[in-house]
Scaffold this motif. Structure first.
Motif, mmCIF file in Angstrom:
data_model
loop_
_atom_site.group_PDB
_atom_site.id
_atom_site.type_symbol
_atom_site.label_atom_id
_atom_site.label_comp_id
_atom_site.label_asym_id
_atom_site.label_seq_id
_atom_site.Cartn_x
_atom_site.Cartn_y
_atom_site.Cartn_z
ATOM 1 N N LYS A 1 0.874 -1.187 0.117
ATOM 2 C CA LYS A 1 -0.030 -0.063 0.229
ATOM 3 C C LYS A 1 0.709 1.254 0.000
ATOM 4 O O LYS A 1 1.798 1.288 0.809
ATOM 5 N N HIS A 2 0.711 2.324 -0.824
ATOM 6 C CA HIS A 2 1.543 3.381 -1.013
ATOM 7 C C HIS A 2 0.848 4.455 -1.829
ATOM 8 O O HIS A 2 0.361 4.239 -2.729
ATOM 9 N N ASP A 3 1.043 5.626 -1.334
ATOM 10 C CA ASP A 3 0.591 6.685 -1.768
ATOM 11 C C ASP A 3 1.846 7.548 -2.311
ATOM 12 O O ASP A 3 2.796 7.846 -1.545
ATOM 13 N N VAL A 4 1.672 7.702 -3.692
ATOM 14 C CA VAL A 4 3.082 8.066 -4.466
ATOM 15 C C VAL A 4 3.302 9.517 -4.151
ATOM 16 O O VAL A 4 4.560 9.966 -4.424
ATOM 17 N N SER A 5 2.392 10.275 -3.465
ATOM 18 C CA SER A 5 2.623 11.870 -3.103
ATOM 19 C C SER A 5 3.340 11.850 -1.801
ATOM 20 O O SER A 5 3.774 12.882 -1.508
ATOM 21 N N GLN A 6 3.527 10.836 -0.970
ATOM 22 C CA GLN A 6 4.185 10.755 0.501
ATOM 23 C C GLN A 6 5.747 10.225 0.278
ATOM 24 O O GLN A 6 5.972 9.400 0.090
ATOM 25 N N GLU A 7 6.589 11.257 0.687
ATOM 26 C CA GLU A 7 8.182 11.150 0.348
ATOM 27 C C GLU A 7 8.528 9.919 1.425
ATOM 28 O O GLU A 7 9.156 8.952 0.935
ATOM 29 N N ASP A 8 7.937 9.474 2.481
ATOM 30 C CA ASP A 8 8.307 8.610 3.502
ATOM 31 C C ASP A 8 8.030 7.178 3.213
ATOM 32 O O ASP A 8 8.677 6.292 3.187
ATOM 33 N N GLU A 9 6.942 7.322 2.258
ATOM 34 C CA GLU A 9 6.340 5.899 1.860
ATOM 35 C C GLU A 9 7.303 5.343 0.676
ATOM 36 O O GLU A 9 7.460 4.111 0.501
ATOM 37 N N TRP A 10 7.710 6.574 -0.160
ATOM 38 C CA TRP A 10 8.770 5.914 -1.104
ATOM 39 C C TRP A 10 9.934 5.270 -0.579
ATOM 40 O O TRP A 10 10.395 4.205 -1.190
ATOM 41 N N GLN A 11 10.349 5.711 0.376
ATOM 42 C CA GLN A 11 11.701 5.170 1.011
ATOM 43 C C GLN A 11 11.467 3.762 1.452
ATOM 44 O O GLN A 11 12.240 2.726 1.129
ATOM 45 N N ARG A 12 10.175 3.424 2.098
ATOM 46 C CA ARG A 12 9.857 2.404 2.532
ATOM 47 C C ARG A 12 9.587 1.388 1.295
ATOM 48 O O ARG A 12 10.099 -0.077 1.267
ATOM 49 N N VAL A 13 8.913 1.627 0.342
ATOM 50 C CA VAL A 13 8.597 0.848 -0.783
ATOM 51 C C VAL A 13 10.118 0.439 -1.392
ATOM 52 O O VAL A 13 10.265 -0.779 -1.836
ATOM 53 N N VAL A 14 10.868 1.420 -1.827
ATOM 54 C CA VAL A 14 12.238 0.915 -2.329
ATOM 55 C C VAL A 14 13.054 -0.103 -1.530
ATOM 56 O O VAL A 14 13.515 -1.280 -1.962
ATOM 57 N N GLU A 15 12.861 0.266 -0.235
ATOM 58 C CA GLU A 15 13.730 -0.611 0.781
ATOM 59 C C GLU A 15 13.229 -2.187 0.668
ATOM 60 O O GLU A 15 13.961 -2.770 0.737
ATOM 61 N N VAL B 1 0.222 13.851 -7.071
ATOM 62 C CA VAL B 1 0.210 12.773 -7.530
ATOM 63 C C VAL B 1 0.961 12.623 -8.694
ATOM 64 O O VAL B 1 1.811 11.624 -8.931
ATOM 65 N N ASN B 2 0.524 13.301 -9.902
ATOM 66 C CA ASN B 2 0.887 13.000 -10.974
ATOM 67 C C ASN B 2 2.678 13.621 -11.309
ATOM 68 O O ASN B 2 3.065 12.998 -12.326
ATOM 69 N N LEU B 3 2.817 14.693 -10.781
ATOM 70 C CA LEU B 3 4.256 15.151 -11.075
ATOM 71 C C LEU B 3 4.980 14.918 -9.675
ATOM 72 O O LEU B 3 6.157 14.458 -10.087
ATOM 73 N N THR B 4 4.661 15.430 -8.457
ATOM 74 C CA THR B 4 5.923 15.119 -7.401
ATOM 75 C C THR B 4 5.844 13.619 -7.158
ATOM 76 O O THR B 4 6.885 13.189 -6.683
ATOM 77 N N GLY B 5 4.892 13.015 -7.191
ATOM 78 C CA GLY B 5 4.966 11.276 -7.315
ATOM 79 C C GLY B 5 6.148 10.761 -8.266
ATOM 80 O O GLY B 5 6.733 9.887 -7.768
ATOM 81 N N VAL B 6 6.193 11.443 -9.323
ATOM 82 C CA VAL B 6 7.115 10.935 -10.413
ATOM 83 C C VAL B 6 8.733 11.244 -9.833
ATOM 84 O O VAL B 6 9.403 10.443 -9.983
ATOM 85 N N PHE B 7 8.779 12.475 -9.509
ATOM 86 C CA PHE B 7 9.931 13.173 -8.827
ATOM 87 C C PHE B 7 10.471 12.182 -7.714
ATOM 88 O O PHE B 7 11.477 11.837 -7.760
ATOM 89 N N LEU B 8 9.477 11.951 -6.940
ATOM 90 C CA LEU B 8 9.966 11.150 -5.488
ATOM 91 C C LEU B 8 10.514 9.746 -5.817
ATOM 92 O O LEU B 8 11.242 9.208 -5.405
ATOM 93 N N GLY B 9 9.690 9.201 -6.930
ATOM 94 C CA GLY B 9 10.006 7.794 -7.369
ATOM 95 C C GLY B 9 11.248 7.656 -7.898
ATOM 96 O O GLY B 9 12.129 6.912 -7.552
ATOM 97 N N MET B 10 11.874 8.642 -8.648
ATOM 98 C CA MET B 10 12.983 8.616 -9.255
ATOM 99 C C MET B 10 14.073 8.986 -8.260
ATOM 100 O O MET B 10 15.203 8.536 -8.254
ATOM 101 N N LYS B 11 13.794 9.780 -7.458
ATOM 102 C CA LYS B 11 14.702 10.474 -6.371
ATOM 103 C C LYS B 11 15.026 9.041 -5.399
ATOM 104 O O LYS B 11 16.240 8.943 -5.223
ATOM 105 N N TYR B 12 14.086 8.241 -5.084
ATOM 106 C CA TYR B 12 14.548 7.136 -4.169
ATOM 107 C C TYR B 12 14.581 5.880 -4.800
ATOM 108 O O TYR B 12 15.715 4.979 -4.287
ATOM 109 N N VAL B 13 14.441 6.001 -6.193
ATOM 110 C CA VAL B 13 14.898 4.439 -6.748
ATOM 111 C C VAL B 13 16.319 4.511 -7.255
ATOM 112 O O VAL B 13 17.020 3.485 -7.642
ATOM 113 N N VAL B 14 16.601 5.891 -7.882
ATOM 114 C CA VAL B 14 17.961 5.903 -8.516
ATOM 115 C C VAL B 14 19.187 4.946 -7.623
ATOM 116 O O VAL B 14 20.118 4.441 -8.285
ATOM 117 N N PRO B 15 19.310 5.491 -6.442
ATOM 118 C CA PRO B 15 20.380 4.627 -5.693
ATOM 119 C C PRO B 15 20.428 3.119 -5.892
ATOM 120 O O PRO B 15 21.301 2.628 -5.888
#
Ligand code: NAD
Length: 248
Positions: free
Chosen positions: A59-73, A113-127
């Protein structure tokens, strides 16, 4: 014969239904392990269960920064690495009707959702991709990110933003073997269109030179190509899949 994504691990957002679901099923068929994410947890879990052990739902809301960290981890801890991200989750709000008519909160929600979510996804997946030695990011924009329309200003702005954010990331990570591309579907027969009503949908059908809108699979096959090693020299590009809409 090996699948086209053998050995790859993909995160796909908005994968509980529609295009994201089609991509998750197709990627798994082609040998990938897939992390499906969505705010719709029952539906998302059901799709992951149907795919089997190669799939995990979060479960994941793409607009939430902390949730992105958890999803990638969690993706890395579960499957060993993450090499593909499909930033597919998106919304189109009925209140997003025109410049004067769109309430500010509808504007902010759409962009979040549509733009910040994409930015956050890239930010956390690149490492994670850097650690894996390669990566492919596919950002789902729209024909609405290439041309204007009579309404939906927040939606057009968000999808136009995704188009250039994609190119910027593609240039930044080109030397690191991380490719970043955008996909621009025309109308697709999914739930996102339903709140706009049958009349609106018929107008969308008529506006496409092929006189129909797409099935989700017709977009998923394009996303599969960009995710696969067949697209190894493709970065910063726009894959338009629109039944001729942009060609007019
Ligand atoms: N259907 C079309 O005509 C069309 C055309 C061009 C582009 N697109 C884009 O394609 C993508 C997929 O849409 P679709 O057509 O499959 O529609 P859809 O509504 O079936 O799927 C979108 C998914 O995103 C999820 N989602 C919404 N907000 C979220 C959030 N904050 N966090 C995580 N997940 C969230 C939804 O729950 C849903 O499962 C979207 O980005 C959409 O803008 C759609």
């Amino acid at each position: 014969m090996a699948g086209r994504l053998e050995g790859e691990v993909a995160i796909i957002t908005g994968a509980a239904r529609g295009q994201g679901e089609a991509e998750a099923r197709l990627f798994a068929q082609e040998g990938a392990q897939v992390v499906l994410t969505d705010i719709l947890d029952e539906l998302g879990q059901q799709v992951a269960d149907e795919i089997g052990p190669a799939a995990l739902f979060l479960k994941h809301d793409v607009s939430q920064e902390d949730e992105w960290q958890r999803v990638v981890e969690t993706g890395v801890n579960t499957f060993g690495r993450v090499t593909i991200l499909v930033n597919n989750a998106g919304i189109g709000l009925r209140e997003d009707r025109g410049i004067e008519q769109t309430p500010l909160d509808a504007w902010h929600r759409t962009l979040a959702v549509n733009l910040t979510g994409v930015f956050l996804g890239m930010k956390y997946v690149v490492p994670a991709m850097r650690a894996a030695g390669h990566g492919s990011i596919i950002n789902i924009s729209s024909i609405a990110g290439m041309v204007g329309g009579g309404g939906l200003p927040a939606y057009h702005a968000s999808k136009g933003g995704v188009r250039l954010l994609t190119k910027t990331a593609a240039v930044q990570y080109a030397e690191e073997n991380i490719r970043v591309n955008s996909v621009h579907p025309g109308g697709v027969d999914t739930e996102i269109l339903n709140p706009f009503g049958e009349k609106w949908k018929q107008r969308a059908v008529d506006a496409h030179p092929m006189k129909r809108i797409a099935e989700a699979d017709e977009i998923a096959y394009g996303v599969l190509y960009l995710a696969s090693p067949e697209a190894s020299f493709v970065t910063g590009t726009e894959l338009v899949i629109d039944g001729g809409f942009i060609a007019r």
